[in-house]
Design a protein around this motif. Structure first.
Motif, PDB file in Angstrom:
ATOM      1  N   LEU A 112      10.527  24.603  -1.828  1.00  0.00           N
ATOM      2  CA  LEU A 112       9.374  24.449  -0.715  1.00  0.00           C
ATOM      3  C   LEU A 112       9.050  25.772  -0.131  1.00  0.00           C
ATOM      4  O   LEU A 112       7.786  26.079   0.035  1.00  0.00           O
ATOM      5  N   LYS A 113      10.100  26.656   0.298  1.00  0.00           N
ATOM      6  CA  LYS A 113       9.737  27.794   1.186  1.00  0.00           C
ATOM      7  C   LYS A 113       9.212  29.226   0.327  1.00  0.00           C
ATOM      8  O   LYS A 113       8.603  29.886   0.338  1.00  0.00           O
ATOM      9  N   ASN A 114      10.026  29.188  -0.858  1.00  0.00           N
ATOM     10  CA  ASN A 114      10.073  30.497  -1.554  1.00  0.00           C
ATOM     11  C   ASN A 114       9.595  30.510  -2.884  1.00  0.00           C
ATOM     12  O   ASN A 114       9.538  31.544  -3.678  1.00  0.00           O
ATOM     13  N   ASN A 115       9.521  29.524  -3.597  1.00  0.00           N
ATOM     14  CA  ASN A 115       9.071  29.345  -5.010  1.00  0.00           C
ATOM     15  C   ASN A 115       7.629  28.958  -5.086  1.00  0.00           C
ATOM     16  O   ASN A 115       7.087  27.913  -4.913  1.00  0.00           O
ATOM     17  N   ASN A 116       6.647  30.000  -5.551  1.00  0.00           N
ATOM     18  CA  ASN A 116       5.278  29.824  -5.511  1.00  0.00           C
ATOM     19  C   ASN A 116       4.613  28.948  -6.307  1.00  0.00           C
ATOM     20  O   ASN A 116       3.599  28.552  -6.386  1.00  0.00           O
ATOM     21  N   TYR A 117       5.674  28.509  -7.306  1.00  0.00           N
ATOM     22  CA  TYR A 117       5.302  27.933  -8.676  1.00  0.00           C
ATOM     23  C   TYR A 117       5.566  26.338  -8.428  1.00  0.00           C
ATOM     24  O   TYR A 117       4.977  25.355  -9.212  1.00  0.00           O
ATOM     25  N   ALA A 118       6.578  25.963  -7.334  1.00  0.00           N
ATOM     26  CA  ALA A 118       6.748  24.643  -7.175  1.00  0.00           C
ATOM     27  C   ALA A 118       5.723  23.744  -6.361  1.00  0.00           C
ATOM     28  O   ALA A 118       5.295  24.504  -5.419  1.00  0.00           O
ATOM     29  N   VAL A 119       5.694  22.532  -6.712  1.00  0.00           N
ATOM     30  CA  VAL A 119       4.780  21.890  -5.879  1.00  0.00           C
ATOM     31  C   VAL A 119       5.758  20.294  -5.909  1.00  0.00           C
ATOM     32  O   VAL A 119       6.060  19.977  -7.117  1.00  0.00           O
ATOM     33  N   TYR A 120       5.977  19.738  -4.883  1.00  0.00           N
ATOM     34  CA  TYR A 120       6.766  18.483  -4.772  1.00  0.00           C
ATOM     35  C   TYR A 120       5.740  17.648  -3.770  1.00  0.00           C
ATOM     36  O   TYR A 120       5.087  17.957  -2.867  1.00  0.00           O
ATOM     37  N   PHE A 121       6.095  16.290  -4.357  1.00  0.00           N
ATOM     38  CA  PHE A 121       5.248  15.204  -3.829  1.00  0.00           C
ATOM     39  C   PHE A 121       5.945  14.164  -3.286  1.00  0.00           C
ATOM     40  O   PHE A 121       7.164  13.762  -4.038  1.00  0.00           O
ATOM     41  N   VAL A 122       5.444  13.170  -2.451  1.00  0.00           N
ATOM     42  CA  VAL A 122       6.512  12.074  -1.938  1.00  0.00           C
ATOM     43  C   VAL A 122       5.312  10.812  -2.169  1.00  0.00           C
ATOM     44  O   VAL A 122       4.056  10.991  -2.009  1.00  0.00           O
ATOM     45  N   ALA A 123       6.183   9.833  -2.445  1.00  0.00           N
ATOM     46  CA  ALA A 123       5.158   8.364  -2.222  1.00  0.00           C
ATOM     47  C   ALA A 123       5.703   7.685  -1.018  1.00  0.00           C
ATOM     48  O   ALA A 123       7.106   7.714  -0.622  1.00  0.00           O
ATOM     49  N   LYS A 150       0.682  -1.116  -0.253  1.00  0.00           N
ATOM     50  CA  LYS A 150       0.018   0.021   0.155  1.00  0.00           C
ATOM     51  C   LYS A 150       0.938   1.267  -0.076  1.00  0.00           C
ATOM     52  O   LYS A 150       1.634   1.228   0.600  1.00  0.00           O
ATOM     53  N   VAL A 151       0.655   2.150  -0.764  1.00  0.00           N
ATOM     54  CA  VAL A 151       1.484   3.286  -1.022  1.00  0.00           C
ATOM     55  C   VAL A 151       0.464   4.513  -0.717  1.00  0.00           C
ATOM     56  O   VAL A 151      -0.845   4.592  -1.220  1.00  0.00           O
ATOM     57  N   GLN A 152       1.002   5.736  -0.129  1.00  0.00           N
ATOM     58  CA  GLN A 152       0.235   6.727  -0.173  1.00  0.00           C
ATOM     59  C   GLN A 152       1.188   8.099  -0.896  1.00  0.00           C
ATOM     60  O   GLN A 152       2.334   7.726  -0.932  1.00  0.00           O
ATOM     61  N   PHE A 153       0.335   8.914  -1.232  1.00  0.00           N
ATOM     62  CA  PHE A 153       1.078  10.222  -2.022  1.00  0.00           C
ATOM     63  C   PHE A 153       0.603  11.324  -1.014  1.00  0.00           C
ATOM     64  O   PHE A 153      -0.681  11.466  -0.802  1.00  0.00           O
ATOM     65  N   ARG A 154       1.484  12.406  -0.992  1.00  0.00           N
ATOM     66  CA  ARG A 154       1.151  13.363  -0.321  1.00  0.00           C
ATOM     67  C   ARG A 154       2.219  14.729  -0.975  1.00  0.00           C
ATOM     68  O   ARG A 154       3.172  14.176  -1.396  1.00  0.00           O
ATOM     69  N   LYS A 155       1.801  15.951  -0.475  1.00  0.00           N
ATOM     70  CA  LYS A 155       2.783  16.880  -0.882  1.00  0.00           C
ATOM     71  C   LYS A 155       3.865  16.708   0.164  1.00  0.00           C
ATOM     72  O   LYS A 155       3.696  16.154   1.477  1.00  0.00           O
TER      73      LYS A 155
END
Length: 148
Positions: free
Chosen positions: A38-49, A3-8
């Motif tokens: 993560l802190k300063n780039n309003n265009y960046a979105v990162y996700f983890v599995a 079972k895998v979960q994904f989130r920001k």
């Protein structure tokens, strides 16, 4: 596949993400870039599995207006070939669509046939070549695009 979960991604994930980055790329990103994204780039979105409370993969992208550019994606080598990368990529695509993204692009090494195959399964098509794109060995990158 477990079972895998994904989130920001959160700041507390950076150490695990950097470990995967170091195992996956000849020139991993410096730690401060992840904090900056993560802190300063309003265009960046990162996700983890996440599998069994362990981060096993990550994916970053920049979302600007209705376009998304994948900045990086990697899965821990011991978890590869189990579908986690595909699940993560699908999650990012779904997130993008839900946030108005219509066009997705990325660069991939000419030699990375496994990744190219996965991206083509998602409908990405070659749109050009970036000559000498990778600084570790001057390998070319294929630019792939898809309309979502």
């Amino acid at each position: 596949m477990a079972k895998v979960q994904f989130r920001k991604m959160k700041e507390s994930d950076i150490e695990a993400v950097r470990n995967i980055d170091k195992q996956s790329f000849p020139k991993p990103w410096p730690e401060d870039i992840y904090y900056e994204e993560l802190k300063n780039n309003n265009y960046a979105v990162y996700f983890v599995a996440i599998v069994d409370d362990n981060i096993v993969g990550f994916c970053g992208c920049w979302m600007i207006l209705d376009e998304a550019q994948i900045t990086n994606i990697a899965v821990d080598p011991s978890y590869r070939g189990k579908g986690y990368g595909q699940g993560l990529f699908q999650y990012v695509i779904n997130y993008g669509i839900a946030h108005g993204i219509r066009l997705l692009s990325l660069e991939v090494r000419v030699s990375n046939i496994v990744a190219q195959r996965m991206y083509k399964n998602f409908g990405l098509q070659p749109g050009g070549i970036r000559k000498n794109y990778y600084t570790d060995n001057q390998e070319d990158a294929i630019v792939l695009w898809v309309n979502l």
